[in-house]
Design a protein around this motif. Structure first.
Motif, short mmCIF file in Angstrom:
data_model
loop_
_atom_site.label_atom_id
_atom_site.label_comp_id
_atom_site.label_asym_id
_atom_site.label_seq_id
_atom_site.Cartn_x
_atom_site.Cartn_y
_atom_site.Cartn_z
N ASN A 114 0.97 -1.24 0.07
CA ASN A 114 0.12 -0.03 0.04
C ASN A 114 0.83 1.23 -0.08
N GLY A 115 0.82 1.97 -0.84
CA GLY A 115 1.66 3.48 -1.06
C GLY A 115 3.05 3.16 -1.78
N LYS A 116 3.43 1.81 -1.90
CA LYS A 116 4.90 1.46 -2.40
C LYS A 116 4.65 1.38 -3.93
N THR A 117 6.05 1.52 -4.37
CA THR A 117 6.00 1.25 -5.82
C THR A 117 6.50 -0.19 -6.05
N ALA A 118 5.93 -0.87 -6.92
CA ALA A 118 6.23 -2.12 -7.19
C ALA A 118 5.89 -2.64 -8.47
N THR A 126 -3.38 -6.06 -10.64
CA THR A 126 -4.41 -6.03 -9.79
C THR A 126 -4.31 -6.65 -8.53
N GLN A 127 -3.41 -7.49 -8.27
CA GLN A 127 -2.96 -8.58 -7.13
C GLN A 127 -2.35 -7.36 -6.23
N LEU A 128 -1.66 -6.64 -6.53
CA LEU A 128 -0.76 -5.68 -5.90
C LEU A 128 -1.52 -4.51 -5.09
N ALA A 131 -0.85 -0.51 -4.39
CA ALA A 131 0.85 -0.40 -4.96
C ALA A 131 0.48 0.68 -5.92
N ASP A 132 1.63 1.48 -6.22
CA ASP A 132 1.85 2.34 -7.22
C ASP A 132 2.51 1.49 -8.30
N ILE A 133 2.13 0.94 -9.23
CA ILE A 133 2.67 0.17 -10.25
C ILE A 133 3.89 1.05 -11.06
N ASP A 141 11.38 -0.21 -3.17
CA ASP A 141 10.62 0.91 -2.37
C ASP A 141 10.59 0.42 -0.67
N GLY A 142 11.68 1.01 0.17
CA GLY A 142 11.86 0.49 1.21
C GLY A 142 12.61 -0.78 1.17
#
Length: 180
Positions: A114-118, A126-128, A131-133, A141-142
């Motif tokens: 949530n709120g992470k780039t992945a 849609t399973q992330l 996330a920011d795709i 990200d972290g």
């Protein structure tokens, strides 16, 4: 110490390339079988693991876990209570988690992105959840390092080397294997 979890149906390239690169960088990498110590990849290649999940202690020595993708390997990783416990341990202790291909979906289902780039394998976005795709082949990200799939397994492995060793070692490995 780095654990690479292998479950039946894992994508071989996504596991072996990072294992190889991390070991070349001098890291202690332990392959951990989920369910058994002989795990068969999604293309029928059997791998004898160093240990099994129940015998892989979650201690401060652990620097990172790696979750290869593949089907049904990703589903088998996700339904493992031990893998779930290892993910939670890493999150609680600020340890790196590498996930490639479909495996970032495990993190997404837990709400960890949530709120992470992945990034992930095409069609799993849609399973992330939350996330920011990202647009690249590997995203950091972290504590989360994610990658798209087998075609970028070397770049994924080099990013893992960078995180647990150094940028210099990652570059040295890139040059040693003649990777553009």
């Amino acid at each position: 110490m780095i654990y690479v979890f292998l479950a039946n149906g894992f994508e071989e390239t996504e596991a072996i390339a990072p294992i190889d690169l991390l070991r070349r960088a001098g890291k202690k990498v332990i392959t951990v079988g989920v369910g058994d110590n002989i795990i068969t990849g999604s293309h029928g290649i059997p791998v004898v693991t160093d240990t099994i999940a129940q015998e892989a202690p979650l201690t401060d020595e652990l620097e990172m876990i790696v979750l290869p993708g593949g089907m049904p390997g990703t589903l088998n990783l996700e339904k493992s209570d031990y893998v779930q416990k290892a993910i939670d341990f890493c999150v609680s202790n600020n340890k790196y988690i590498g996930a490639i291909c479909a495996a970032p979906s495990i993190l997404g289902h837990k709400g960890l992105l949530n709120g992470k780039t992945a990034v992930c394998y095409e069609g799993f976005e849609t399973q992330l959840t939350g996330a920011d795709i990202g647009s690249g082949s590997v995203a950091e990200d972290g504590i989360f390092i994610t990658a798209r799939g087998a075609g970028v397994a070397v770049n994924f492995g080099l990013k893992l080397v960078e995180k647990v060793h150094s940028k210099e070692e990652s570059l040295r490995q890139r040059n040693a294997i003649l990777c553009d």
